[in-house]
Design a protein around this motif. Structure first.
Motif, PDB file in Angstrom:
ATOM      1  N   CYS A 151       3.934 -10.492   0.715  1.00 38.26           N
ATOM      2  CA  CYS A 151       3.094  -9.785  -0.259  1.00 38.26           C
ATOM      3  C   CYS A 151       3.893  -8.679  -0.947  1.00 38.26           C
ATOM      4  O   CYS A 151       5.093  -8.539  -0.715  1.00 38.26           O
ATOM      5  CB  CYS A 151       1.835  -9.238   0.416  1.00 38.26           C
ATOM      6  N   SER A 152       3.211  -7.888  -1.781  1.00 39.10           N
ATOM      7  CA  SER A 152       3.920  -6.976  -2.680  1.00 39.10           C
ATOM      8  C   SER A 152       4.217  -5.592  -2.126  1.00 39.10           C
ATOM      9  O   SER A 152       5.065  -4.884  -2.656  1.00 39.10           O
ATOM     10  CB  SER A 152       3.138  -6.826  -3.993  1.00 39.10           C
ATOM     11  N   ARG A 156      -0.483  -3.352   1.255  1.00 34.09           N
ATOM     12  CA  ARG A 156      -1.128  -4.664   1.169  1.00 34.09           C
ATOM     13  C   ARG A 156      -0.892  -5.463   2.455  1.00 34.09           C
ATOM     14  O   ARG A 156      -1.768  -6.192   2.907  1.00 34.09           O
ATOM     15  CB  ARG A 156      -0.590  -5.419  -0.056  1.00 34.09           C
ATOM     16  N   ASP A 225       1.048 -14.117  -1.197  1.00 28.77           N
ATOM     17  CA  ASP A 225      -0.173 -13.403  -1.595  1.00 28.77           C
ATOM     18  C   ASP A 225      -0.256 -13.386  -3.128  1.00 28.77           C
ATOM     19  O   ASP A 225      -0.151 -12.348  -3.780  1.00 28.77           O
ATOM     20  CB  ASP A 225      -0.112 -11.979  -1.028  1.00 28.77           C
ATOM     21  N   TRP A 226      -0.486 -14.552  -3.692  1.00 28.01           N
ATOM     22  CA  TRP A 226      -0.265 -14.824  -5.116  1.00 28.01           C
ATOM     23  C   TRP A 226      -1.291 -14.182  -6.051  1.00 28.01           C
ATOM     24  O   TRP A 226      -0.944 -13.681  -7.114  1.00 28.01           O
ATOM     25  CB  TRP A 226      -0.254 -16.337  -5.335  1.00 28.01           C
ATOM     26  N   ASN A 227      -2.565 -14.231  -5.688  1.00 27.10           N
ATOM     27  CA  ASN A 227      -3.631 -13.858  -6.632  1.00 27.10           C
ATOM     28  C   ASN A 227      -4.053 -12.393  -6.600  1.00 27.10           C
ATOM     29  O   ASN A 227      -4.677 -11.911  -7.544  1.00 27.10           O
ATOM     30  CB  ASN A 227      -4.881 -14.723  -6.364  1.00 27.10           C
ATOM     31  N   TRP A 228      -3.736 -11.695  -5.510  1.00 29.30           N
ATOM     32  CA  TRP A 228      -4.193 -10.305  -5.377  1.00 29.30           C
ATOM     33  C   TRP A 228      -3.541  -9.419  -6.431  1.00 29.30           C
ATOM     34  O   TRP A 228      -2.366  -9.576  -6.761  1.00 29.30           O
ATOM     35  CB  TRP A 228      -3.857  -9.791  -3.978  1.00 29.30           C
ATOM     36  N   ARG A 229      -4.317  -8.440  -6.936  1.00 27.76           N
ATOM     37  CA  ARG A 229      -3.804  -7.508  -7.950  1.00 27.76           C
ATOM     38  C   ARG A 229      -3.884  -6.076  -7.430  1.00 27.76           C
ATOM     39  O   ARG A 229      -4.859  -5.706  -6.774  1.00 27.76           O
ATOM     40  CB  ARG A 229      -4.598  -7.635  -9.262  1.00 27.76           C
ATOM     41  N   ARG A 234      -1.606  -5.755 -11.383  1.00 27.73           N
ATOM     42  CA  ARG A 234      -0.432  -6.637 -11.356  1.00 27.73           C
ATOM     43  C   ARG A 234      -0.457  -7.522 -10.109  1.00 27.73           C
ATOM     44  O   ARG A 234      -0.722  -7.040  -9.011  1.00 27.73           O
ATOM     45  CB  ARG A 234       0.860  -5.818 -11.345  1.00 27.73           C
ATOM     46  N   ARG A 235      -0.173  -8.790 -10.286  1.00 27.74           N
ATOM     47  CA  ARG A 235       0.041  -9.673  -9.146  1.00 27.74           C
ATOM     48  C   ARG A 235       1.467  -9.464  -8.641  1.00 27.74           C
ATOM     49  O   ARG A 235       2.292  -8.845  -9.319  1.00 27.74           O
ATOM     50  CB  ARG A 235      -0.168 -11.123  -9.546  1.00 27.74           C
ATOM     51  N   ASP A 238       4.099 -10.291 -11.022  1.00 28.13           N
ATOM     52  CA  ASP A 238       4.130  -9.485 -12.250  1.00 28.13           C
ATOM     53  C   ASP A 238       5.031  -8.261 -12.092  1.00 28.13           C
ATOM     54  O   ASP A 238       5.357  -7.597 -13.075  1.00 28.13           O
ATOM     55  CB  ASP A 238       2.720  -9.014 -12.624  1.00 28.13           C
TER      56      ASP A 238
END
Length: 268
Positions: A151-152, A156, A225-229, A234-235, A238
């Protein structure tokens, strides 16, 4: 009149005594008359900001760049395998030959069903990992995990760890991010104990793989964790730094394991 002053002269004297609305007569130190214009009542409107065509245009341009405006007009679409394939093609297309690009392509069979945005993290994992109990029971290797979640950010990562409680049961989960945790500590923990799930950021996971602290040979599932913003909407893909580190990690080891059939990829 008895004073002998004509009415016309009286009016002139009165006009001299009362200054006009436009001017006021003051005597300075040298007794010379100084003329000063009175303030215009229109000055009370000067405090209001004036909009120029240029500033309005700039504001409109800035507004167009906001992700929130785009999402308001069209609801977010869940990520699909094709999105990742296109991202990799664009990245490798500028620096790799046609043959090399083909070798870096992920086979369709390596993808797990993608999240359709209706799942919680635990329900998604239960759906894509029906054999989880078996993998968890048989996993005894150190310096490795059965499932790797990428994830980012550290924050998260903690959210995902909390949200997988219903799925993980008594599994051991290791935090694989850089914030407040030294890489040597993580390497020592991986070397001494058995962990089933690793959750963290691509930069730290990549560093652990490079330094032989984490081996992916026993890994069966890798979840992005592709769709979480985030707060800026921002995903993970992004964010330039996260995107680069994720692609580097995929190129370094994960794509090869996917092509060999030992790892399955999921987009949450």
């Amino acid at each position: 009149p008895e004073s002998g002053v004509s009415s016309a002269d009286a009016l002139d004297d009165e006009a001299i005594e009362k200054p006009s609305e436009e001017t006021a007569i003051h005597k300075g130190p040298d007794s010379k008359p100084v003329t000063k214009k009175r303030k215009q009542p229109t000055e009370c409107f000067l405090s209001q900001p004036e909009e120029t065509p240029g500033s309005t245009l700039k504001a409109k341009k800035r507004k167009k760049k906001k992700i929130s405006d785009v999402l308001e007009k069209s609801p977010p679409k869940p990520g699909v395998p094709e999105d990742l394939q296109n991202l990799l093609s664009q990245h490798f297309g500028t620096k790799c030959s046609v043959i090399e690009i083909e070798e870096l392509k992920l086979p369709d069979s390596s993808f797990l069903p993608a999240n359709d945005l209706t799942h919680s993290f635990s329900s998604y994992l239960k759906e894509i990992c029906p054999k989880w109990a078996k993998f968890r029971k048989n996993h005894e290797e150190k310096k490795s995990v059965v499932m790797l979640v990428i994830c980012s950010s550290a924050l998260r990562s903690l959210e995902l760890i909390k949200s997988m409680t219903a799925f993980k049961g008594d599994c051991r989960v290791l935090k694989l991010f850089a914030k407040h945790i030294k890489i040597k500590e993580q390497m020592n923990m991986l070397e001494k104990g058995v962990f089933h799930i690793g959750v963290g950021t691509p930069g730290r996971i990549k560093a652990l793989v490079e330094q032989d602290g984490l081996c992916l040979n026993s890994t069966k599932y890798i979840i992005l964790d592709w769709n979480w913003r985030d707060q800026k909407l921002r995903r993970m893909m992004d964010i330039p730094e996260i995107k680069k580190e994720t692609i580097d990690l995929l190129e370094m080891r994960i794509i090869k394991l996917c092509r060999e059939g030992s790892v399955k990829l999921g987009l949450f």
